[in-house]
Design a protein around this motif. Structure first.
Motif, mmCIF file in Angstrom:
data_model
loop_
_atom_site.group_PDB
_atom_site.id
_atom_site.type_symbol
_atom_site.label_atom_id
_atom_site.label_comp_id
_atom_site.label_asym_id
_atom_site.label_seq_id
_atom_site.Cartn_x
_atom_site.Cartn_y
_atom_site.Cartn_z
ATOM 1 N N CYS A 172 0.787 -1.360 -0.115
ATOM 2 C CA CYS A 172 0.095 -0.086 -0.020
ATOM 3 C C CYS A 172 0.892 1.179 0.029
ATOM 4 O O CYS A 172 0.139 2.305 -0.229
ATOM 5 N N SER A 173 2.239 1.074 0.151
ATOM 6 C CA SER A 173 3.034 2.458 0.233
ATOM 7 C C SER A 173 3.045 3.038 -0.843
ATOM 8 O O SER A 173 3.106 2.795 -2.055
ATOM 9 N N LYS A 174 3.015 4.429 -0.656
ATOM 10 C CA LYS A 174 2.978 5.305 -1.867
ATOM 11 C C LYS A 174 4.387 5.554 -2.467
ATOM 12 O O LYS A 174 4.457 6.221 -3.447
ATOM 13 N N LEU A 175 5.324 4.876 -1.879
ATOM 14 C CA LEU A 175 6.593 5.033 -2.499
ATOM 15 C C LEU A 175 6.906 3.601 -3.183
ATOM 16 O O LEU A 175 8.110 3.560 -3.803
ATOM 17 N N HIS A 213 4.036 -2.608 9.257
ATOM 18 C CA HIS A 213 5.266 -1.810 9.361
ATOM 19 C C HIS A 213 4.640 -0.377 9.164
ATOM 20 O O HIS A 213 4.256 0.553 10.155
ATOM 21 N N ILE A 214 4.013 -0.112 8.030
ATOM 22 C CA ILE A 214 3.351 1.322 7.632
ATOM 23 C C ILE A 214 1.783 1.296 8.027
ATOM 24 O O ILE A 214 1.056 0.448 8.020
ATOM 25 N N PRO A 215 1.761 2.299 9.030
ATOM 26 C CA PRO A 215 0.157 2.431 9.419
ATOM 27 C C PRO A 215 -0.762 2.553 8.050
ATOM 28 O O PRO A 215 -0.692 3.596 7.299
ATOM 29 N N PRO A 216 -1.784 1.695 7.906
ATOM 30 C CA PRO A 216 -2.561 1.849 6.706
ATOM 31 C C PRO A 216 -3.356 3.151 6.606
ATOM 32 O O PRO A 216 -3.725 3.454 5.348
ATOM 33 N N ASN A 270 -10.097 0.681 1.629
ATOM 34 C CA ASN A 270 -10.809 -0.820 1.696
ATOM 35 C C ASN A 270 -10.407 -1.472 3.129
ATOM 36 O O ASN A 270 -11.139 -2.086 3.615
ATOM 37 N N TYR A 271 -9.171 -0.929 3.534
ATOM 38 C CA TYR A 271 -8.684 -1.563 4.736
ATOM 39 C C TYR A 271 -9.718 -0.982 5.882
ATOM 40 O O TYR A 271 -10.161 -1.920 6.818
#
Length: 269
Positions: free
Chosen positions: A38-41, A78-81, A92-93
């Motif tokens: 889901c990461s923007k990076l 790791h990354i908060p959704p 969706n999450y």
């Protein structure tokens, strides 16, 4: 070799997408997400922003199976959704969390190096809390820190809910003044006693947010702990507005974020 850490049943989903589920007890399941999907990076996922690798569908299947078997679930990653994720995946999450609110006992993430929480709601009431724990690295000019969660114990009717948590910090300035001495870790705070919470239910955190909107001293206290007791820039009116927005943020497309000092680093670290 992960064989000493994870059972062989996790291998198929690990090899497929780096996510897995384990059951430490018959009534308890831990679901570990690979939030790189889901990461923007992660520019590759712009080819499929909705559900790369089918991870969200797998999450739903796991939660449905847990619900059918009367299990409680902790979701970790790791990354908060609700931060740093693509909007479609995050939305969706959020829907999944709202649907399985009675099954999910905790959401625990990291990535930002700072400590904060966000309350998920279904438009009428609070349904879940996402916790972002501290980092042991001093990135973003912070003191190293770690967190210990107190969880309802392993018994037949356990909720496996988070009862409290305590953060510990090391004063980096003091440590650097005595480089020949071992680092000294000390208790920074515990959530219930420091914030005056009767428990850590979502409704209690929603009440905490309401109190923050009326009490600037409480906001400053929260901000100090968010920065591991190393505040270099006071939290002004704009910062307070973004801080409260962050507390109420359950998806990544919230329009009111971006004014907290260091917020850009929160997303891009």
């Amino acid at each position: 070799d992960w064989s000493s850490w994870l059972p062989k049943e996790t291998i198929p989903t690990l090899e497929h997408g780096g996510f897995y589920s384990v059951q430490p007890a018959s009534n308890f399941r831990i679901i570990s997400l690979n939030v790189n999907y889901c990461s923007k990076l992660n520019f590759w996922i712009f080819l499929n922003e909705t559900d790369p690798a089918g991870e969200l569908q797998w999450l739903v299947d796991e939660l449905q199976d847990a619900e059918d078997n009367g299990q409680k679930v902790h979701i970790i990653g790791h990354i908060p959704p609700n931060k740093g994720c693509l909007e479609a995946w995050s939305a969706n999450y959020e829907k999944v969390i709202n649907r399985y609110e009675s099954t999910i006992s905790a959401q625990i993430f990291g990535h930002t190096h700072k400590t904060h929480m966000s309350v998920f709601s279904n438009q009428s009431r609070a349904v879940s809390v996402l916790y972002t724990g501290p980092s042991a690295t001093p990135l973003h000019n912070l003191n190293p820190a770690f967190r210990v969660y107190e969880v309802d114990g392993a018994y037949n009717a356990s909720s496996f809910a988070i009862l409290d948590y305590t953060d510990y910090i090391m004063n980096l300035t003091e440590a650097n003044l005595s480089p020949d001495q071992p680092p000294k870790w000390r208790k920074e705070y515990s959530a219930r006693s420091s914030y005056g919470l009767p428990s850590l239910f979502p409704s209690d955190w929603a009440d905490f947010i309401a109190r923050c909107k009326r009490n600037d001293s409480l906001v400053q206290l929260y901000y100090n702990y968010r920065m591991h007791s190393h505040v270099t820039t006071p939290c002004d009116a704009s910062c307070r507005s973004s801080l409260i927005c962050e507390m109420e943020q359950s998806r990544a497309d919230s329009p009111c974020l971006g004014r907290i000092p260091g917020f850009v680093e929160d997303v891009l670290c």
